[in-house]
Design a protein around this motif. Structure first.
Motif, PDB file in Angstrom:
ATOM      1  N   LYS A  25      32.017  32.905 -46.263  1.00 33.37           N
ATOM      2  CA  LYS A  25      32.263  33.186 -44.848  1.00 33.37           C
ATOM      3  C   LYS A  25      32.705  34.618 -44.595  1.00 33.37           C
ATOM      4  CE  LYS A  25      33.375  28.412 -43.591  1.00 33.37           C
ATOM      5  NZ  LYS A  25      34.399  27.491 -43.037  1.00 33.37           N
ATOM      6  N   TYR A  26      33.177  35.289 -45.638  1.00 33.08           N
ATOM      7  CA  TYR A  26      33.669  36.663 -45.473  1.00 33.08           C
ATOM      8  C   TYR A  26      32.782  37.682 -46.183  1.00 33.08           C
ATOM      9  CZ  TYR A  26      35.627  35.426 -50.025  1.00 33.08           C
ATOM     10  OH  TYR A  26      35.789  34.992 -51.311  1.00 33.08           O
ATOM     11  N   CYS A  27      31.552  37.332 -46.500  1.00 28.76           N
ATOM     12  CA  CYS A  27      30.690  38.214 -47.296  1.00 28.76           C
ATOM     13  C   CYS A  27      30.516  39.574 -46.627  1.00 28.76           C
ATOM     14  CB  CYS A  27      29.322  37.576 -47.503  1.00 28.76           C
ATOM     15  SG  CYS A  27      28.187  38.603 -48.467  1.00 28.76           S
ATOM     16  N   TYR A  28      30.802  40.648 -47.387  1.00 28.18           N
ATOM     17  CA  TYR A  28      30.700  41.988 -46.829  1.00 28.18           C
ATOM     18  C   TYR A  28      29.253  42.416 -46.596  1.00 28.18           C
ATOM     19  CZ  TYR A  28      29.547  43.563 -51.558  1.00 28.18           C
ATOM     20  OH  TYR A  28      28.938  43.744 -52.772  1.00 28.18           O
ATOM     21  N   GLU A  30      27.045  40.412 -45.263  1.00 26.83           N
ATOM     22  CA  GLU A  30      26.676  39.725 -44.026  1.00 26.83           C
ATOM     23  C   GLU A  30      25.240  39.225 -44.077  1.00 26.83           C
ATOM     24  OE1 GLU A  30      27.911  42.866 -41.283  1.00 26.83           O
ATOM     25  OE2 GLU A  30      29.697  41.687 -40.809  1.00 26.83           O
ATOM     26  N   GLU A  31      24.397  39.655 -43.136  1.00 26.71           N
ATOM     27  CA  GLU A  31      23.043  39.104 -43.035  1.00 26.71           C
ATOM     28  C   GLU A  31      22.088  39.663 -44.076  1.00 26.71           C
ATOM     29  OE1 GLU A  31      23.061  42.930 -40.810  1.00 26.71           O
ATOM     30  OE2 GLU A  31      24.402  41.187 -40.952  1.00 26.71           O
ATOM     31  N   ASN A  32      22.567  40.527 -44.957  1.00 30.29           N
ATOM     32  CA  ASN A  32      21.686  41.148 -45.946  1.00 30.29           C
ATOM     33  C   ASN A  32      21.427  40.286 -47.183  1.00 30.29           C
ATOM     34  OD1 ASN A  32      21.212  43.891 -44.822  1.00 30.29           O
ATOM     35  ND2 ASN A  32      23.442  43.996 -44.929  1.00 30.29           N
ATOM     36  N   THR A  33      22.024  39.104 -47.270  1.00 31.76           N
ATOM     37  CA  THR A  33      21.873  38.298 -48.483  1.00 31.76           C
ATOM     38  C   THR A  33      20.583  37.468 -48.446  1.00 31.76           C
ATOM     39  OG1 THR A  33      23.268  36.578 -47.510  1.00 31.76           O
ATOM     40  CG2 THR A  33      24.329  38.173 -48.967  1.00 31.76           C
ATOM     41  N   LYS A  34      19.486  38.168 -48.425  1.00 28.89           N
ATOM     42  CA  LYS A  34      18.158  37.549 -48.516  1.00 28.89           C
ATOM     43  C   LYS A  34      17.234  38.546 -49.203  1.00 28.89           C
ATOM     44  CE  LYS A  34      17.080  38.949 -43.740  1.00 28.89           C
ATOM     45  NZ  LYS A  34      18.407  39.454 -43.408  1.00 28.89           N
ATOM     46  N   PHE A 210      40.383  44.103 -49.093  1.00 33.16           N
ATOM     47  CA  PHE A 210      40.647  45.003 -47.977  1.00 33.16           C
ATOM     48  C   PHE A 210      39.745  44.606 -46.821  1.00 33.16           C
ATOM     49  CE2 PHE A 210      37.548  46.868 -50.786  1.00 33.16           C
ATOM     50  CZ  PHE A 210      36.550  47.339 -49.957  1.00 33.16           C
ATOM     51  N   ASP A 211      40.158  44.937 -45.635  1.00 35.60           N
ATOM     52  CA  ASP A 211      39.501  44.420 -44.429  1.00 35.60           C
ATOM     53  C   ASP A 211      38.217  45.176 -44.167  1.00 35.60           C
ATOM     54  OD1 ASP A 211      38.983  43.010 -42.188  1.00 35.60           O
ATOM     55  OD2 ASP A 211      40.426  44.032 -40.918  1.00 35.60           O
ATOM     56  N   TYR A 212      37.106  44.630 -44.645  1.00 37.01           N
ATOM     57  CA  TYR A 212      35.800  45.246 -44.404  1.00 37.01           C
ATOM     58  C   TYR A 212      34.759  44.148 -44.284  1.00 37.01           C
ATOM     59  CZ  TYR A 212      31.443  47.779 -45.177  1.00 37.01           C
ATOM     60  OH  TYR A 212      30.161  48.264 -45.056  1.00 37.01           O
ATOM     61  N   ASN A 213      34.186  44.002 -43.120  1.00 38.68           N
ATOM     62  CA  ASN A 213      33.136  43.012 -42.881  1.00 38.68           C
ATOM     63  C   ASN A 213      33.572  41.590 -43.226  1.00 38.68           C
ATOM     64  OD1 ASN A 213      31.544  45.078 -42.095  1.00 38.68           O
ATOM     65  ND2 ASN A 213      29.881  44.717 -43.525  1.00 38.68           N
ATOM     66  N   SER A 214      34.820  41.240 -42.966  1.00 38.62           N
ATOM     67  CA  SER A 214      35.268  39.871 -43.238  1.00 38.62           C
ATOM     68  C   SER A 214      35.136  38.988 -42.000  1.00 38.62           C
ATOM     69  CB  SER A 214      36.717  39.884 -43.712  1.00 38.62           C
ATOM     70  OG  SER A 214      37.589  40.280 -42.671  1.00 38.62           O
ATOM     71  N   ASN A 215      34.492  39.526 -40.974  1.00 33.98           N
ATOM     72  CA  ASN A 215      34.273  38.778 -39.740  1.00 33.98           C
ATOM     73  C   ASN A 215      35.586  38.291 -39.115  1.00 33.98           C
ATOM     74  OD1 ASN A 215      31.347  38.881 -39.916  1.00 33.98           O
ATOM     75  ND2 ASN A 215      31.533  37.397 -41.587  1.00 33.98           N
ATOM     76  N   GLY A 216      36.652  39.002 -39.411  1.00 33.04           N
ATOM     77  CA  GLY A 216      37.938  38.648 -38.816  1.00 33.04           C
ATOM     78  C   GLY A 216      38.600  37.438 -39.426  1.00 33.04           C
TER      79      GLY A 216
END
Length: 590
Positions: A25-28, A30-34, A210-216
């Motif tokens: 859910k917190y993947c940095y 994001e939508e690139n995992t394809k 660290f807080d980076y692309n964790s979708n909050g």
């Protein structure tokens, strides 16, 4: 065989696929995992890149696999890559080891969810495995889920058991955010994995999120909480079977042997994706500020130049911390990861307090003269601030360079910042002495770019009774260093000296009143092939008479010699570009 004198060694992290079989859910990423490059064979890019690097004498001493998730590859693709890496290590074992790097095994970073289908290859090639879990394990079930939101932990633990009879090295790591910050539960799970699985929990790694692309969803723990975590683990596991891990691997990411212990990590670490894109590392992956180029479209020299410059720029975005300048552990820390510093908009490591405690517990000596190391570090990484970090000294010992210049009128024009102006196409750069310059200009030059020099006409009369015999004195130095003299000091390699005398200067038309003007374009074109493609090169300007006076002063005055041991003349540093595509990326003030 050349055992490495002319080689450059790098750590290469290869991403053979961006696809992933779970959806943290917190993947940095994001939508690139394809997998967006299904028509490309993953081995082809790795083979091409390694050969292209080798052709430029850039040698990967380590090739590791990352993702995405490498186990989503087909069995054939996975084995072909592992076999290639295994054969690469054996073929180049002597060269790599003779240059101080250990030969490892093929290594993968994996979430362990789909590792079962590759067990035969893992066993055959003794593949080293680094898995990832969320600790405490109850948080794993909350954040590491399948694409449709299902649980993953039971299957992962079952897969770990399949590794039990294999001789391979297998370990895991866990990233700690505030949402994971349950010290007692984490400790219990470490003990559980140690006693009930084949994982080497003495080689376990803590990582601080660290807080980076964790979708909050996740939030970083504070520096005080980092210390609290370490102190708890220290009290819990000192004197136990896991003490070895506590004192070594568990917090090794924050030690001086890790990647952050570099002035510029862009000189060593590179992440290559299957489409040929190259980034700094997994932290900088897909971030434009940490993109170095594409191996299919750019030369290794261009990629390495981009890497050095982008990391330099990342470190320079915020001023050097005065607190770091006074820290006795700066020589170990080097101010931390440039990516995280830019994420947090800070000029210090986000694990500073933890690192200081670890250095103390691990027995590292405090630097007794931190200001001297700070000066050397700032000179390289924040040269625009160097004037603020000259090491202090007792004025009664000897006079400063500025005092010597004030006392000797003949030195004035060796350092005068009003005498030379360099014009590159339409951009003008007033030139100053590198020794006194508070701002370091590093510009970009390439073949046939228009370069014009302006020199104040009165300069030929300074320290000279016969201006007709005087000349403009130009020195060109490569960014690469060689050993000079009986003292065996490493200095920039001298490429060219060129003199232009009074008569020629007088006959050249000039568009600036009171200045001689000379076109350097063709002169520089002749020597560009001999310059460094990786490091900033140097152009120095003075007159023959001023140069002679400088060396006379060095001979007669030891204090001056100490302060002006390097070339003091007005100069400019420049990167040498190899093509049109990157001429916009290498110019500016650093």
């Amino acid at each position: 065989m050349d055992m490495g004198t002319n080689y450059r060694f790098i750590h290469l992290l290869y991403v053979p696929t961006m696809a992933c079989n779970i959806a943290c859910k917190y993947c940095y990423l994001e939508e690139n995992t394809k997998d967006e490059w299904k028509d490309m064979k993953p081995l082809d890019t790795l083979e091409y890149a390694v050969k292209k690097f080798w052709d430029s004498k850039v040698i990967p001493f380590n090739i590791s696999l990352h993702g995405g998730e490498v186990t989503t590859l087909s069995k054939n693709d996975f084995e072909s890559i592992i076999q290639y890496i295994d054969e690469y290590y054996q073929t180049n074992k002597v060269l790599i080891e003779s240059n101080g790097f250990p030969i490892g095994r093929p290594h993968i970073k994996t979430n362990l969810y789909d590792i079962k289908k590759h067990l035969d290859t893992i066993k055959k090639y003794n593949v080293s495995i680094s898995g990832s879990l969320d600790l405490p394990l109850l948080k794993h079930e909350e954040y590491r889920v399948t694409k449709n939101g299902g649980k993953t932990l039971d299957k992962i633990l079952e897969n770990v058991q399949l590794l039990a009879n294999l001789p391979n090295h297998k370990k895991v790591s866990a990233t700690i955010f505030k949402e994971h910050f349950q010290k007692e539960e984490i400790a219990k799970d470490i003990e559980y994995l140690f006693h009930n699985t084949c994982l080497d929990m003495n080689d376990f790694n803590f990582m601080i999120g660290f807080d980076y692309n964790s979708n909050g969803l996740l939030h970083p723990i504070t520096e005080e909480e980092q210390l609290e975590l370490y102190q708890y683990m220290k009290e819990k596991f000192t004197g136990t079977e896991l003490e070895e891990g506590l004192k070594n691997a568990w917090f090794q990411e924050f030690g001086p042997g890790y990647c952050t212990n570099c002035d510029n990590c862009g000189e060593k670490f590179f992440l290559l994706e299957k489409n040929g894109d190259i980034y700094s590392c997994v932290r900088g992956q897909k971030h434009p500020d940490f993109y170095y180029g594409n191996i299919y479209h750019n030369s290794p020299e261009e990629i390495l130049n981009q890497a050095f410059q982008k990391i330099q720029e990342a470190h320079s975005k915020l001023p050097f911390s005065r607190e770091c300048g006074e820290c006795p552990y700066l020589y170990l820390c080097k101010t931390g990861c440039p990516f995280v510093k830019n994420t947090y908009h800070t000029n210090q490591s986000y694990t500073c307090k933890l690192q200081q405690k670890l250095y103390e517990d691990w027995g590292y000596q405090k630097d007794p003269c931190p200001e001297e190391f700070a000066y050397e570090y700032v000179k390289k990484m924040h040269p625009e601030e160097i004037i603020n970090y000259y090491p202090t000294r007792n004025p009664s010992e000897y006079k400063s360079l500025k005092d010597l210049i004030k006392e000797d009128a003949n030195l004035k024009y060796i350092y005068d910042d009003q005498c030379f102006l360099l014009k590159v196409e339409d951009e003008e750069y007033p030139l100053t002495s590198q020794i006194l310059n508070p701002i370091r200009n590093i510009i970009a030059l390439k073949e046939n770019i228009k370069v014009t020099l302006y020199m104040k006409k009165s300069l030929l009369k300074e320290n000279c009774d016969y201006p007709n015999n005087n000349s403009l004195y130009i020195m060109l130095l490569s960014g690469d260093t060689i050993e000079y003299g009986d003292e065996r000091r490493q200095k920039q390699a001298h490429i060219m000296t060129h003199q232009v005398y009074y008569m020629a200067l007088e006959q050249n038309p000039s568009d600036k009143e009171g200045f001689y003007q000379i076109d350097l374009t063709n002169l520089l074109n002749e020597y560009y092939p001999y310059l460094s493609k990786e490091k900033p090169n140097n152009l120095f300007f003075t007159t023959t008479s001023l140069r002679d006076y400088h060396y006379t002063k060095q001979k007669n005055n030891a204090y001056y010699h100490i302060d002006a041991i390097n070339l003091p003349f007005q100069n400019i540093e420049f990167f040498m570009l190899g093509g049109e595509e990157d001429d916009q990326n290498k110019s500016g003030n650093i």
